[in-house]
Design an enzyme around this catalytic site. Sequence first.
Site, mmCIF file in Angstrom:
data_model
loop_
_atom_site.group_PDB
_atom_site.id
_atom_site.type_symbol
_atom_site.label_atom_id
_atom_site.label_comp_id
_atom_site.label_asym_id
_atom_site.label_seq_id
_atom_site.Cartn_x
_atom_site.Cartn_y
_atom_site.Cartn_z
ATOM 1 C CG HIS A 72 -2.166 -0.792 1.035
ATOM 2 N ND1 HIS A 72 -3.285 -0.634 1.814
ATOM 3 C CD2 HIS A 72 -2.459 -1.768 0.144
ATOM 4 C CE1 HIS A 72 -4.221 -1.476 1.411
ATOM 5 N NE2 HIS A 72 -3.737 -2.181 0.398
ATOM 6 C CE1 TYR A 201 -5.624 3.778 11.046
ATOM 7 C CE2 TYR A 201 -4.999 4.091 8.756
ATOM 8 C CZ TYR A 201 -4.834 3.443 9.969
ATOM 9 O OH TYR A 201 -3.876 2.458 10.095
ATOM 10 N N PRO A 293 -3.990 0.066 18.645
ATOM 11 C CG PRO A 293 -5.889 -1.148 18.045
ATOM 12 C CD PRO A 293 -5.226 -0.496 19.208
ATOM 13 C CE LYS A 297 4.224 3.078 13.453
ATOM 14 N NZ LYS A 297 4.319 2.549 12.122
ATOM 15 C CE1 TYR A 385 -0.932 3.917 9.471
ATOM 16 C CE2 TYR A 385 0.053 3.131 7.426
ATOM 17 C CZ TYR A 385 -0.955 3.071 8.373
ATOM 18 O OH TYR A 385 -1.960 2.151 8.235
HETATM 19 C C1 LIG Z 1 -7.086 -8.347 19.937
HETATM 20 C C2 LIG Z 1 -5.798 -7.738 19.424
HETATM 21 C C3 LIG Z 1 -5.818 -7.003 18.226
HETATM 22 C C4 LIG Z 1 -4.645 -6.425 17.737
HETATM 23 N N1 LIG Z 1 -4.680 -5.708 16.569
HETATM 24 C C5 LIG Z 1 -3.532 -5.138 16.099
HETATM 25 C C6 LIG Z 1 -3.504 -4.392 14.905
HETATM 26 O O1 LIG Z 1 -4.510 -4.217 14.237
HETATM 27 N N2 LIG Z 1 -2.305 -3.855 14.511
HETATM 28 C C7 LIG Z 1 -1.137 -4.034 15.219
HETATM 29 O O2 LIG Z 1 -0.053 -3.583 14.820
HETATM 30 N N3 LIG Z 1 -1.139 -4.738 16.336
HETATM 31 C C8 LIG Z 1 -2.297 -5.284 16.796
HETATM 32 N N4 LIG Z 1 -2.283 -5.991 17.926
HETATM 33 C C9 LIG Z 1 -1.016 -6.126 18.588
HETATM 34 C C10 LIG Z 1 -0.181 -7.256 17.965
HETATM 35 O O3 LIG Z 1 -1.006 -8.337 17.682
HETATM 36 C C11 LIG Z 1 0.895 -7.596 18.968
HETATM 37 O O4 LIG Z 1 1.709 -6.453 19.141
HETATM 38 C C12 LIG Z 1 1.749 -8.805 18.576
HETATM 39 O O5 LIG Z 1 0.968 -9.982 18.640
HETATM 40 C C13 LIG Z 1 2.934 -8.934 19.527
HETATM 41 O O6 LIG Z 1 3.568 -10.162 19.326
HETATM 42 P P1 LIG Z 1 4.267 -10.913 20.523
HETATM 43 O O7 LIG Z 1 4.865 -12.130 19.913
HETATM 44 O O8 LIG Z 1 5.150 -9.990 21.255
HETATM 45 O O9 LIG Z 1 3.105 -11.300 21.547
HETATM 46 P P2 LIG Z 1 1.871 -12.298 21.348
HETATM 47 O O10 LIG Z 1 1.405 -12.284 19.955
HETATM 48 O O11 LIG Z 1 0.903 -11.953 22.431
HETATM 49 O O12 LIG Z 1 2.478 -13.751 21.621
HETATM 50 C C14 LIG Z 1 2.807 -14.164 22.926
HETATM 51 C C15 LIG Z 1 2.803 -15.676 22.980
HETATM 52 O O13 LIG Z 1 3.219 -16.079 24.295
HETATM 53 C C16 LIG Z 1 2.404 -17.107 24.749
HETATM 54 N N5 LIG Z 1 2.380 -17.073 26.228
HETATM 55 C C17 LIG Z 1 1.747 -16.182 27.015
HETATM 56 N N6 LIG Z 1 1.949 -16.479 28.311
HETATM 57 C C18 LIG Z 1 2.744 -17.577 28.328
HETATM 58 C C19 LIG Z 1 3.282 -18.365 29.375
HETATM 59 N N7 LIG Z 1 3.039 -18.068 30.667
HETATM 60 N N8 LIG Z 1 4.038 -19.431 29.062
HETATM 61 C C20 LIG Z 1 4.291 -19.728 27.758
HETATM 62 N N9 LIG Z 1 3.788 -19.021 26.717
HETATM 63 C C21 LIG Z 1 3.021 -17.961 27.008
HETATM 64 C C22 LIG Z 1 1.039 -16.817 24.135
HETATM 65 O O14 LIG Z 1 0.254 -18.000 24.054
HETATM 66 C C23 LIG Z 1 1.441 -16.290 22.766
HETATM 67 O O15 LIG Z 1 1.502 -17.312 21.803
HETATM 68 C C24 LIG Z 1 -3.442 -6.579 18.450
HETATM 69 C C25 LIG Z 1 -3.425 -7.314 19.636
HETATM 70 C C26 LIG Z 1 -4.586 -7.873 20.134
HETATM 71 C C27 LIG Z 1 -4.546 -8.650 21.440
#
Ligand SMILES: Cc1cc2nc3c(=O)[nH]c(=O)nc-3n(C[C@H](O)[C@H](O)[C@H](O)COP(=O)(O)OP(=O)(O)OC[C@H]3O[C@@H](n4cnc5c(N)ncnc54)[C@H](O)[C@@H]3O)c2cc1C
Length: 390
Positions: A72, A201, A293, A297, A385
Amino acid sequence: MRTQVAIIGSGPSGLLLGQLLTEAGIDNVILDRVGKDYILGRVRAGVLEEGTVWLMDKAKSGARLHAEGLPHDGFSLAFDGRDHRIDLHGLTGGKRVMIYGQTELTRDLMAHREQSGGLTIYDAANVCPHEFEGAAPYITYEKEGIAHRIDCDFIAGCDGFHGVSRKSVPAKAIRCFEKIYPFGWLGLLADAPPVNHELIYANHPRGFALCSMRSMTRSRYYIQCPLDEKVENWSDDRFWDELRRRLPAHHAEALLTAPSFEKSIAPLRSFVTEPMRFGRLFLVGDAAHIVPPTGAKGLNLAASDVHYLFSGLAEHYQDHSNAGLDAYSAHALARVWKAVRFSWWMTTMIHRFPDTGDFDQKIQEAELDYLTHSRAASTALAENYVGLPF
Ligand SMILES: Cc1cc2nc3c(=O)[nH]c(=O)nc-3n(C[C@H](O)[C@H](O)[C@H](O)COP(=O)(O)OP(=O)(O)OC[C@H]3O[C@@H](n4cnc5c(N)ncnc54)[C@H](O)[C@@H]3O)c2cc1C
């Protein structure tokens, strides 16, 4: 069992870090408390910065992303019943973002990890990091009722906002900064073509709306809602009607609908922990910080943390230098705070706050007008962005 880097969490940050380490010949094990299907069932982010795409390529996991992702070059800021296009490509000297769902990115990383023989332990209960302040950290967990231990050199806490890593740090060693916003986003996913070829947006007196997509046949729409709203109060028809009301007329008329297959409410929050390193434990991604969101980021910040940590670990094992690991927290936090500021600013600019008076409303309108008529202001928006450099 022994490994070099034990990674808690098989989300995007844990998987990306694991794949980069594997490609560099650094042994690692990933543990997650849930199973693969559950992880792949989570619907989350969808806008990737070029830096995140570059890291996926570096992890040799970017092929499908390039084939199926949608580049995009801009997006629309809609207010006053009109579109105001932000030309990301033109304003940033040729940069763009890629639309590719987090679920698909996760699927690609998992598939590549399986091919390369990397070990992921799913459904690991009571995962707990130990002795990370000393020279010999280890992790304990249970699987099917049997207790296990993994000795390692380093622990990467990639376990999201509700994970165990951050909670394992003594309260006196960590500082948390938080802002809760007085509204949430009601999101809907449907197999209908997106209303526009770029994201919209929309700032509207009834509240914010976002028209987003996962592909040319799958749309993701959001509307701002009160914090205490219940998803069961929203039939598909009510959602579509409300979305139409918040869009410029030509988009409202063009909106194609289909039955939803996911509908949920997400609260909006900014949260940062300092520092992001505690001895041999490193916090990565949502384990260390959360952003609303609005500026897309969250996932991209997780990727830039991974870049800094991977560089430090590679330097440690290949060059016998700890300079990168020592600088991890400061480097990551410098970028994190800029993204937190941007997400906060964009959230403030395009949502309707429940306590907004006439003065604040006029300031918001002036800011949108300035932003869309000043090249300097549009450039600042575009630069943030598409993602600041690592
Ligand atoms: C509902 C929702 C909508 C979102 N929408 C957007 C969006 O539109 N745009 C955007 O940029 N970001 C969005 N985000 C944020 C984005 O999804 C996150 O920033 C991203 O998933 C971060 O990745 P991560 O691997 O750090 O954490 P996560 O994706 O949360 O992964 C963490 C992992 O750790 C595991 N875990 C947790 N606790 C334990 C434990 N005690 N022991 C072992 N494993 C564990 C979990 O099962 C999971 O698989 C959204 C988040 C949510 C919750």
